[in-house]
Design a protein around this motif. Structure first.
Motif, PDB file in Angstrom:
ATOM      1  N   ILE A 561       0.839  -1.206   0.000  1.00 27.26           N
ATOM      2  CA  ILE A 561       0.000   0.000   0.000  1.00 27.26           C
ATOM      3  C   ILE A 561       0.876   1.258   0.000  1.00 27.26           C
ATOM      4  CG2 ILE A 561      -1.702   1.312   1.344  1.00 27.26           C
ATOM      5  CD1 ILE A 561      -2.788  -1.396   2.341  1.00 27.26           C
ATOM      6  N   TRP A 562       1.941   1.241   0.792  1.00 31.17           N
ATOM      7  CA  TRP A 562       2.858   2.387   0.833  1.00 31.17           C
ATOM      8  C   TRP A 562       3.532   2.611  -0.516  1.00 31.17           C
ATOM      9  CZ3 TRP A 562       8.150   2.054  -0.077  1.00 31.17           C
ATOM     10  CH2 TRP A 562       8.870   3.237   0.133  1.00 31.17           C
ATOM     11  N   SER A 563       3.855   1.512  -1.193  1.00 29.89           N
ATOM     12  CA  SER A 563       4.634   1.635  -2.438  1.00 29.89           C
ATOM     13  C   SER A 563       3.853   2.318  -3.557  1.00 29.89           C
ATOM     14  CB  SER A 563       5.102   0.253  -2.913  1.00 29.89           C
ATOM     15  OG  SER A 563       4.016  -0.494  -3.437  1.00 29.89           O
ATOM     16  N   VAL A 564       2.515   2.298  -3.518  1.00 29.73           N
ATOM     17  CA  VAL A 564       1.738   2.895  -4.609  1.00 29.73           C
ATOM     18  C   VAL A 564       1.214   4.284  -4.249  1.00 29.73           C
ATOM     19  CG1 VAL A 564       1.077   0.677  -5.598  1.00 29.73           C
ATOM     20  CG2 VAL A 564      -0.361   1.711  -3.823  1.00 29.73           C
ATOM     21  N   LYS A 565       1.613   4.796  -3.098  1.00 29.09           N
ATOM     22  CA  LYS A 565       1.238   6.166  -2.747  1.00 29.09           C
ATOM     23  C   LYS A 565       2.201   7.144  -3.417  1.00 29.09           C
ATOM     24  CE  LYS A 565      -0.997   5.233   1.715  1.00 29.09           C
ATOM     25  NZ  LYS A 565      -0.964   5.492   3.170  1.00 29.09           N
ATOM     26  N   PRO A 566       1.744   8.353  -3.744  1.00 25.55           N
ATOM     27  CA  PRO A 566       2.632   9.330  -4.411  1.00 25.55           C
ATOM     28  C   PRO A 566       3.885   9.612  -3.591  1.00 25.55           C
ATOM     29  CG  PRO A 566       0.351  10.070  -4.469  1.00 25.55           C
ATOM     30  CD  PRO A 566       0.379   8.877  -3.561  1.00 25.55           C
ATOM     31  N   LYS A 567       5.034   9.754  -4.300  1.00 27.47           N
ATOM     32  CA  LYS A 567       6.307  10.079  -3.646  1.00 27.47           C
ATOM     33  C   LYS A 567       6.741  11.460  -4.170  1.00 27.47           C
ATOM     34  CE  LYS A 567       6.470   5.983  -1.749  1.00 27.47           C
ATOM     35  NZ  LYS A 567       5.065   5.633  -2.090  1.00 27.47           N
ATOM     36  N   ALA A 609       3.891  -2.620 -11.894  1.00 31.67           N
ATOM     37  CA  ALA A 609       5.125  -2.033 -12.441  1.00 31.67           C
ATOM     38  C   ALA A 609       4.841  -0.681 -13.091  1.00 31.67           C
ATOM     39  CB  ALA A 609       5.761  -2.990 -13.446  1.00 31.67           C
ATOM     40  N   GLU A 610       3.727  -0.596 -13.829  1.00 28.92           N
ATOM     41  CA  GLU A 610       3.356   0.659 -14.466  1.00 28.92           C
ATOM     42  C   GLU A 610       3.069   1.742 -13.421  1.00 28.92           C
ATOM     43  OE1 GLU A 610       2.676   3.518 -17.188  1.00 28.92           O
ATOM     44  OE2 GLU A 610       3.505   1.506 -17.563  1.00 28.92           O
ATOM     45  N   CYS A 611       2.406   1.338 -12.334  1.00 27.88           N
ATOM     46  CA  CYS A 611       2.090   2.292 -11.262  1.00 27.88           C
ATOM     47  C   CYS A 611       3.369   2.820 -10.617  1.00 27.88           C
ATOM     48  CB  CYS A 611       1.199   1.626 -10.220  1.00 27.88           C
ATOM     49  SG  CYS A 611       0.724   2.688  -8.855  1.00 27.88           S
ATOM     50  N   HIS A 612       4.312   1.912 -10.327  1.00 27.50           N
ATOM     51  CA  HIS A 612       5.586   2.331  -9.727  1.00 27.50           C
ATOM     52  C   HIS A 612       6.364   3.239 -10.679  1.00 27.50           C
ATOM     53  CE1 HIS A 612       5.477  -1.394  -6.902  1.00 27.50           C
ATOM     54  NE2 HIS A 612       4.921  -0.335  -6.335  1.00 27.50           N
ATOM     55  N   ALA A 613       6.332   2.904 -11.961  1.00 24.02           N
ATOM     56  CA  ALA A 613       7.061   3.723 -12.950  1.00 24.02           C
ATOM     57  C   ALA A 613       6.478   5.130 -13.022  1.00 24.02           C
ATOM     58  CB  ALA A 613       7.016   3.056 -14.322  1.00 24.02           C
ATOM     59  N   SER A 614       5.149   5.233 -12.991  1.00 27.54           N
ATOM     60  CA  SER A 614       4.514   6.558 -13.062  1.00 27.54           C
ATOM     61  C   SER A 614       4.849   7.386 -11.826  1.00 27.54           C
ATOM     62  CB  SER A 614       2.998   6.404 -13.200  1.00 27.54           C
ATOM     63  OG  SER A 614       2.450   5.800 -12.042  1.00 27.54           O
ATOM     64  N   ILE A 615       5.011   6.733 -10.690  1.00 22.22           N
ATOM     65  CA  ILE A 615       5.373   7.451  -9.468  1.00 22.22           C
ATOM     66  C   ILE A 615       6.788   8.008  -9.587  1.00 22.22           C
ATOM     67  CG2 ILE A 615       5.885   7.155  -6.998  1.00 22.22           C
ATOM     68  CD1 ILE A 615       3.578   5.137  -6.904  1.00 22.22           C
ATOM     69  N   VAL A 616       7.683   7.184 -10.097  1.00 20.66           N
ATOM     70  CA  VAL A 616       9.077   7.611 -10.220  1.00 20.66           C
ATOM     71  C   VAL A 616       9.232   8.688 -11.299  1.00 20.66           C
ATOM     72  CG1 VAL A 616      11.411   6.836 -10.804  1.00 20.66           C
ATOM     73  CG2 VAL A 616       9.937   5.392  -9.384  1.00 20.66           C
TER      74      VAL A 616
END
Length: 762
Positions: A561-567, A609-616
């Motif tokens: 849950i933490w990993s998909v929150k905005p950074k 993976a797409e969600c993490h990429a968009s955050i980064v």
């Protein structure tokens, strides 16, 4: 026979102590208490989190928040610890009560000694004491009734609340000890004591009501409340007089008066029985007035004349008794099943034989004993739940049991009298007879052998009843042990099934509190509800073997849950990149354990993976206006999801309401079913299936039954059993304590028929 000056109340010997009744309360109180642990845990966790937001003490806020989160995430662990502690505490308290002198009032300082205790321990005792007093006042009537019933079972004059093994302080102490074992942070203990409030604690009233009802079901002071109502007017008159003398004592005297009047009349049924039998002797003395021509009117008789009259009556009773016993022995020799019984409706009853005994019955104790016992057997024969073949066997015991009742007056006053136990055994296990085997059934053959032995051999030694009862019980025990072996496999399956069910409930709760806010990304929310609930269920199921499994599964979920929150910052994104391999590895490990190998798994990780990429890839530097826009957008989406969830929940609740609710009485009936009880199920084709409750799961969610064919068994969930009772497809067979039930019914019948019982009581 010499005349006795003892009053009727002394006709019966003092009954034996019945510690098994007190011990029998332990599984009931444990079940009722444990059933409330989950709800209590939720209330306590919410109270801890609320306190963390309200307090201005940063240390207390941090402790309270951590304790609340710990409890929310590990409800099942606390449930397990509390369950063990409650069962242990109740067992210790009950055994202490049963061992005379072992239980002492903790507040009693009459020995004059003092001991030093820490401030923390003193504060703990004071806090628990305050809450205990409040609960005792709220449940004063239930505790008063329970104290009287326990003192009656243990043959003690009184039992104080401090001696009651189920007093509030016992529950509170068990909860506090369970928390100390649950939370390794010792500093949190100071926060728990103030939160053990009545609005957070258990609902004690249904627990106490159930304990009292269970004892009433065991015929322990069943007329307690009714007796109080009958004698209330007399108590009011007496208290009014005292009120005029000393108004300050009115409140206290009313409470004492209520308890005293209830306790005085609690043994009403037994007193009626004693009075009825005693009135037989009184009537015999009265009839003896005409034995001698020089006796004068009763009001002018001297003490010597009365003694002579009583002696004459005793001599007459001896003559009647000898003649009656001789005639009964003749009946017993000729009372054969093949001669007197052709079909169930042709059973020769004691009430019919009575007419042939009229010449030797007289008007004294023998007459009333025979009248009462005839009514008792008629009641047994009217019981539709006892098979005809067993009624035939019981009919052969009528003459021997009558002789036993005439010889031993304790027959009517002791539930454990061997003659009564024999009839109760025949009745209780009558449905266990295999109809397919008929007279070849080993249980029937054992019953028949022992009944015939009593019918042919009983003279005046009641020890014969003890021998046949022991033989029958030994045979039944062997059968039950063999049956228990065949039940081991279904019991283990049932335990595992219940454990999985409880684990699923806890897992669903863990996921629900995280996705309930609406702030979790949609595809992650779906993943958690559909897949991670199964992961958590598995973790809770294997928790005993792998204690760290639950912690790891919950931590993996929280990390996801933490990993998909905005950074927003570079440091947050760098932390994500650093932690991501470990998070993904743990996710894959758990998903492999639940064997999720479908194409959906590949798609999920692609979306992740797409969600993490968009955050980064998102821009680092955002203007305050853009940050506000993003925050508003996120809040709107969260609100929409919460509304969707609420609508779905309301729709589900509406659908559930359309299903007819199960009445509380049926739920209570199922909850109070005990092992060994027989039920009668009605099949769709109109046939009847009689089954015996062989096992109940620890959470009482599953019931295993066996039929007369011991090797066959089946299980029913609690909700299905409740539904069956609600639809009247099942009923409880009334086979336990048939003599006791018949005795109460016979007394009422004889009283209504004008037998002289009312005059005897008055």
């Amino acid at each position: 026979m010499s005349h006795s000056n003892h009053p009727p109340s002394e006709l019966a010997a003092k009954p034996k102590l019945r510690p098994e009744l007190v011990r029998g309360l332990m599984p009931l109180v444990s079940h009722l208490t444990i059933a409330q642990v989950d709800a209590f845990s939720a209330r306590l966790a919410n109270a801890l989190l609320a306190f963390s937001e309200q307090t201005i003490d940063s240390r207390a806020a941090n402790l309270s928040f951590n304790a609340g989160q710990l409890l929310k995430k590990n409800v099942y662990a606390f449930y397990h610890i509390a369950t063990v502690e409650f069962e242990k505490t109740f067992r210790q308290e009950v055994e202490s009560l049963l061992h005379e002198g072992a239980l002492k009032n903790v507040d009693d300082e009459s020995d004059g000694t003092f001991s030093l205790v820490s401030y923390e321990e003193m504060d703990q005792k004071l806090a628990l004491s305050r809450v205990s007093r409040a609960i005792e006042l709220d449940c004063a009537e239930e505790y008063a009734a329970l104290n009287m019933r326990l003192s009656h079972v243990l043959h003690r004059d009184t039992l104080s609340i401090a001696e009651n093994p189920f007093r509030p302080e016992v529950f509170l102490r068990a909860l506090y000890v369970a928390w100390c074992a649950f939370d390794p942070e010792t500093a949190s203990r100071e926060l728990i004591l103030p939160l053990l409030r009545t609005d957070i604690l258990f609902d004690f009233e249904p627990i106490l009501v159930a304990l009292n009802q269970w004892l009433v079901g065991k015929e322990v002071l069943p007329d307690l409340q009714e007796s109080y109502r009958i004698q209330r007017n007399h108590a009011k008159t007496r208290l009014t007089d005292k009120e005029n003398e000393n108004p300050s004592r009115v409140g206290t005297d009313k409470k004492v008066g209520k308890v005293a009047t209830a306790a005085t009349a609690a043994n009403a049924a037994q007193q009626r029985l004693k009075a009825f039998l005693a009135s037989g002797r009184d009537s015999l003395i009265a009839s003896g007035k005409g034995l001698t021509s020089h006796q004068v009117d009763a009001e002018s008789q001297s003490h010597e004349a009365h003694e002579a009259q009583a002696s004459a009556a005793d001599a007459t009773a001896d003559a009647f008794n000898a003649a009656l016993m001789k005639q009964l022995e003749d009946f017993q020799k000729n009372f054969k099943l093949k001669q007197l019984v052709a079909e169930a409706q042709d059973i020769v009853k004691l009430s019919q034989i009575r007419e042939q005994l009229s010449g030797n019955i007289g008007t004294g104790v023998e007459k009333h004993t025979l009248d009462l016992l005839a009514q008792v057997f008629d009641h047994v024969f009217r019981n539709p739940d006892i098979p005809a073949t067993v009624k035939e066997l019981i009919s052969l015991l009528q003459i021997p049991v009558l002789k036993a009742a005439l010889i031993d007056k304790d027959f009517f006053f002791q539930e454990q009298h061997p003659a009564r136990r024999l009839i109760d055994l025949l009745s209780r296990y009558s449905p266990a007879l295999d109809k397919n085997k008929g007279s070849e059934d080993p249980l029937y053959q054992t019953m028949q052998k022992n009944v015939q032995r009593v019918s042919q051999e009983f003279d005046r030694e009641t020890s014969l009843f003890d021998e046949v009862v022991n033989d029958l019980e030994s045979f039944i025990d062997k059968q039950e042990q063999a049956s228990a072996q065949t039940l081991q496999v279904p019991i283990q399956k049932a335990i595992r099934k219940e454990k999985i069910k409880q684990a699923t409930i806890t897992a669903t709760h863990d996921v629900a509190i995280r996705v309930g806010s609406g702030e979790v990304v949609a595809f992650i929310e779906t993943f958690l509800e559909d897949r991670w609930t199964k992961v958590l269920t598995l973790a809770y199921t294997v928790q005993d073997q792998k204690p760290h499994a639950v912690t790891d599964a919950i931590q993996t979920m929280d990390d996801l849950i933490w990993s998909v929150k905005p950074k927003i910052t570079l440091q947050e994104r760098q932390e994500l990149l650093n932690r991501l391999p470990t998070i993904l590895a743990r996710l894959n490990k758990w998903l492999s354990l639940i064997k999720w190998e479908a194409v959906d798994r590949v798609q999920f990780f692609a979306d992740l993976a797409e969600c993490h990429a968009s955050i980064v890839r998102a821009p680092l530097e955002l203007s305050p206006e853009r940050q506000l826009e993003l925050a508003v957008e996120a809040a709107q989406k969260a609100t929409e999801r919460r509304l969707e969830k609420r609508a779905a929940a309301e729709q589900a609740a509406l659908a559930e309401c359309s299903t007819p609710a199960i009445a509380e009485e049926h739920i209570t009936t199922v909850m109070q079913l005990e092992r060994g009880i027989w039920l009668d199920f009605s099949k769709d084709n109109g046939e009847s299936l009689k089954v015996r409750l062989a096992w109940v799961s620890p959470m009482r969610s599953l019931y295993i039954f066996t039929s007369s064919q011991k090797e066959k068994s089946f299980s029913i969930a609690a909700n299905e059993l409740e539904k069956a009772f609600s639809e009247q497809r099942v009923k409880v067979l009334v086979l336990d304590k048939v003599i006791d039930r018949a005795l109460h019914d016979a007394l009422d019948h004889l009283s209504d028929a004008g037998s002289g019982l009312a005059e005897a009581v008055l």
